[in-house]
Design a protein around this motif. Structure first.
Motif, PDB file in Angstrom:
ATOM      1  N   ALA A 175       0.880  -1.165   0.000  1.00 11.58           N
ATOM      2  CA  ALA A 175       0.000   0.000   0.000  1.00 11.58           C
ATOM      3  C   ALA A 175       0.915   1.212   0.000  1.00 11.58           C
ATOM      4  CB  ALA A 175      -0.890   0.011   1.230  1.00 11.58           C
ATOM      5  N   PHE A 176       0.556   2.221  -0.746  1.00 12.57           N
ATOM      6  CA  PHE A 176       1.427   3.377  -0.913  1.00 12.57           C
ATOM      7  C   PHE A 176       0.922   4.559  -0.109  1.00 12.57           C
ATOM      8  CE2 PHE A 176       1.870   0.616  -4.507  1.00 12.57           C
ATOM      9  CZ  PHE A 176       3.247   0.516  -4.618  1.00 12.57           C
ATOM     10  N   VAL A 177       1.813   5.202   0.636  1.00 18.07           N
ATOM     11  CA  VAL A 177       1.477   6.351   1.455  1.00 18.07           C
ATOM     12  C   VAL A 177       2.021   7.594   0.761  1.00 18.07           C
ATOM     13  CG1 VAL A 177       1.742   7.455   3.703  1.00 18.07           C
ATOM     14  CG2 VAL A 177       1.609   4.957   3.548  1.00 18.07           C
ATOM     15  N   TRP A 178       1.124   8.557   0.540  1.00 14.89           N
ATOM     16  CA  TRP A 178       1.477   9.815  -0.117  1.00 14.89           C
ATOM     17  C   TRP A 178       1.140  10.970   0.805  1.00 14.89           C
ATOM     18  CZ3 TRP A 178       3.537   9.927  -5.052  1.00 14.89           C
ATOM     19  CH2 TRP A 178       3.495   8.715  -5.740  1.00 14.89           C
ATOM     20  N   ASP A 179       1.882  12.032   0.716  1.00  8.91           N
ATOM     21  CA  ASP A 179       1.533  13.275   1.391  1.00  8.91           C
ATOM     22  C   ASP A 179       0.689  14.055   0.387  1.00  8.91           C
ATOM     23  OD1 ASP A 179       1.461  15.986   2.198  1.00  8.91           O
ATOM     24  OD2 ASP A 179       3.239  15.650   3.436  1.00  8.91           O
ATOM     25  N   PHE A 180      -0.590  14.140   0.646  1.00 10.71           N
ATOM     26  CA  PHE A 180      -1.503  14.724  -0.326  1.00 10.71           C
ATOM     27  C   PHE A 180      -1.400  16.247  -0.420  1.00 10.71           C
ATOM     28  CE2 PHE A 180      -3.152  10.523   0.075  1.00 10.71           C
ATOM     29  CZ  PHE A 180      -3.617  10.233  -1.180  1.00 10.71           C
ATOM     30  N   LYS A 181      -0.803  16.888   0.574  1.00 12.27           N
ATOM     31  CA  LYS A 181      -0.604  18.336   0.482  1.00 12.27           C
ATOM     32  C   LYS A 181       0.519  18.661  -0.501  1.00 12.27           C
ATOM     33  CE  LYS A 181      -2.465  20.031   4.769  1.00 12.27           C
ATOM     34  NZ  LYS A 181      -2.233  20.817   5.955  1.00 12.27           N
ATOM     35  N   THR A 182       1.586  17.875  -0.439  1.00  8.91           N
ATOM     36  CA  THR A 182       2.737  18.142  -1.313  1.00  8.91           C
ATOM     37  C   THR A 182       2.741  17.255  -2.548  1.00  8.91           C
ATOM     38  OG1 THR A 182       4.156  16.510  -0.216  1.00  8.91           O
ATOM     39  CG2 THR A 182       4.134  18.760   0.694  1.00  8.91           C
ATOM     40  N   ALA A 227       1.905  -4.428   3.183  1.00  9.21           N
ATOM     41  CA  ALA A 227       0.635  -4.573   3.885  1.00  9.21           C
ATOM     42  C   ALA A 227       0.138  -6.012   3.976  1.00  9.21           C
ATOM     43  CB  ALA A 227      -0.424  -3.698   3.211  1.00  9.21           C
ATOM     44  N   HIS A 228       0.308  -6.800   2.893  1.00  5.61           N
ATOM     45  CA  HIS A 228      -0.244  -8.155   2.848  1.00  5.61           C
ATOM     46  C   HIS A 228       0.714  -9.098   2.134  1.00  5.61           C
ATOM     47  CE1 HIS A 228      -4.103  -6.761   4.387  1.00  5.61           C
ATOM     48  NE2 HIS A 228      -3.824  -5.653   3.712  1.00  5.61           N
ATOM     49  N   GLU A 229       0.590 -10.386   2.412  1.00  7.45           N
ATOM     50  CA  GLU A 229       1.469 -11.388   1.810  1.00  7.45           C
ATOM     51  C   GLU A 229       1.263 -11.525   0.308  1.00  7.45           C
ATOM     52  OE1 GLU A 229       4.006 -13.105   3.279  1.00  7.45           O
ATOM     53  OE2 GLU A 229       3.581 -11.754   4.932  1.00  7.45           O
ATOM     54  N   GLY A 230       0.036 -11.380  -0.123  1.00  6.42           N
ATOM     55  CA  GLY A 230      -0.286 -11.476  -1.548  1.00  6.42           C
ATOM     56  C   GLY A 230      -0.733 -10.116  -2.063  1.00  6.42           C
ATOM     57  N   VAL A 231      -1.950 -10.048  -2.526  1.00 13.25           N
ATOM     58  CA  VAL A 231      -2.499  -8.817  -3.097  1.00 13.25           C
ATOM     59  C   VAL A 231      -2.984  -7.871  -1.999  1.00 13.25           C
ATOM     60  CG1 VAL A 231      -4.411  -7.921  -4.500  1.00 13.25           C
ATOM     61  CG2 VAL A 231      -3.183  -9.976  -5.213  1.00 13.25           C
ATOM     62  N   CYS A 232      -2.676  -6.587  -2.140  1.00  9.75           N
ATOM     63  CA  CYS A 232      -3.306  -5.541  -1.333  1.00  9.75           C
ATOM     64  C   CYS A 232      -4.396  -4.969  -2.221  1.00  9.75           C
ATOM     65  CB  CYS A 232      -2.306  -4.464  -0.927  1.00  9.75           C
ATOM     66  SG  CYS A 232      -3.078  -3.136   0.032  1.00  9.75           S
ATOM     67  N   SER A 233      -5.628  -5.382  -1.989  1.00 14.07           N
ATOM     68  CA  SER A 233      -6.722  -5.050  -2.902  1.00 14.07           C
ATOM     69  C   SER A 233      -7.382  -3.708  -2.621  1.00 14.07           C
ATOM     70  CB  SER A 233      -7.777  -6.156  -2.878  1.00 14.07           C
ATOM     71  OG  SER A 233      -8.243  -6.361  -1.566  1.00 14.07           O
ATOM     72  N   CYS A 238      -6.768  -3.887   2.922  1.00 16.70           N
ATOM     73  CA  CYS A 238      -7.341  -5.221   2.847  1.00 16.70           C
ATOM     74  C   CYS A 238      -6.648  -5.994   1.737  1.00 16.70           C
ATOM     75  CB  CYS A 238      -8.851  -5.170   2.614  1.00 16.70           C
ATOM     76  SG  CYS A 238      -9.340  -4.470   1.027  1.00 16.70           S
ATOM     77  N   GLY A 239      -6.703  -7.306   1.833  1.00 18.01           N
ATOM     78  CA  GLY A 239      -6.076  -8.142   0.817  1.00 18.01           C
ATOM     79  C   GLY A 239      -6.143  -9.599   1.207  1.00 18.01           C
ATOM     80  N   TRP A 240      -5.342 -10.397   0.528  1.00 15.64           N
ATOM     81  CA  TRP A 240      -5.301 -11.825   0.827  1.00 15.64           C
ATOM     82  C   TRP A 240      -3.894 -12.344   0.711  1.00 15.64           C
ATOM     83  CZ3 TRP A 240      -8.105  -9.811  -3.283  1.00 15.64           C
ATOM     84  CH2 TRP A 240      -7.634 -10.080  -4.558  1.00 15.64           C
ATOM     85  N   GLY A 241      -3.730 -13.616   1.050  1.00 20.00           N
ATOM     86  CA  GLY A 241      -2.419 -14.240   1.129  1.00 20.00           C
ATOM     87  C   GLY A 241      -1.751 -14.463  -0.214  1.00 20.00           C
ATOM     88  N   ALA A 242      -0.693 -15.247  -0.184  1.00 23.27           N
ATOM     89  CA  ALA A 242       0.162 -15.460  -1.351  1.00 23.27           C
ATOM     90  C   ALA A 242      -0.544 -16.172  -2.501  1.00 23.27           C
ATOM     91  CB  ALA A 242       1.411 -16.221  -0.943  1.00 23.27           C
ATOM     92  N   ASN A 243      -1.635 -16.877  -2.227  1.00 22.78           N
ATOM     93  CA  ASN A 243      -2.413 -17.471  -3.322  1.00 22.78           C
ATOM     94  C   ASN A 243      -3.881 -17.114  -3.138  1.00 22.78           C
ATOM     95  OD1 ASN A 243      -3.924 -19.668  -1.911  1.00 22.78           O
ATOM     96  ND2 ASN A 243      -1.856 -20.362  -1.434  1.00 22.78           N
ATOM     97  N   LYS A 244      -4.653 -17.263  -4.178  1.00 22.54           N
ATOM     98  CA  LYS A 244      -6.041 -16.791  -4.151  1.00 22.54           C
ATOM     99  C   LYS A 244      -6.922 -17.518  -3.143  1.00 22.54           C
ATOM    100  CE  LYS A 244      -7.724 -19.783  -7.774  1.00 22.54           C
ATOM    101  NZ  LYS A 244      -8.658 -19.940  -8.827  1.00 22.54           N
ATOM    102  N   ASP A 245      -6.498 -18.679  -2.664  1.00 22.98           N
ATOM    103  CA  ASP A 245      -7.285 -19.425  -1.691  1.00 22.98           C
ATOM    104  C   ASP A 245      -6.904 -19.103  -0.246  1.00 22.98           C
ATOM    105  OD1 ASP A 245      -8.696 -20.771  -3.711  1.00 22.98           O
ATOM    106  OD2 ASP A 245      -7.029 -22.178  -3.954  1.00 22.98           O
TER     107      ASP A 245
END
Length: 95
Positions: free
Chosen positions: A19-26, A35-41, A56-63
């Protein structure tokens, strides 16, 4: 530290669990969170506490079981973690 964006803003996640953190002012990139082992959805700022992001997300495989994590952006650490079971595809918060 990063400021909460407008109510429609969020921090996108990616297929490698970040997951990417940005400073929205600058508009400057601050850090990516592993954030997660697999996808950060999904990722969203807390509507009342500008120092919190939920991912939120899930592990290294879809199951693999999914997780929801609440991050403290001041310390860039997980403040709370929930495992509802199954993949978690989206997240939202309201006040």
């Amino acid at each position: 530290m990063p400021q909460r964006p407008s109510q429609t803003g969020y921090n996108p996640g990616d297929g490698e669990g970040r997951a990417f953190v940005w400073d929205f002012k600058t508009t400057k990139y601050v850090k990516n969170l592993r954030a997660h082992e697999g996808v950060c959805s999904g990722a969203v700022w807390h509507p009342l506490d500008a120092s919190k992001i939920a991912t939120c997300g899930w592990g290294a495989n879809k199951d693999a079981a999914g997780t929801i994590k609440l991050w403290d952006t001041n310390e860039l650490r997980v403040a709370a973690e929930f495992a509802p079971g199954g993949a978690v595809h989206r997240i939202a918060m309201s006040h």
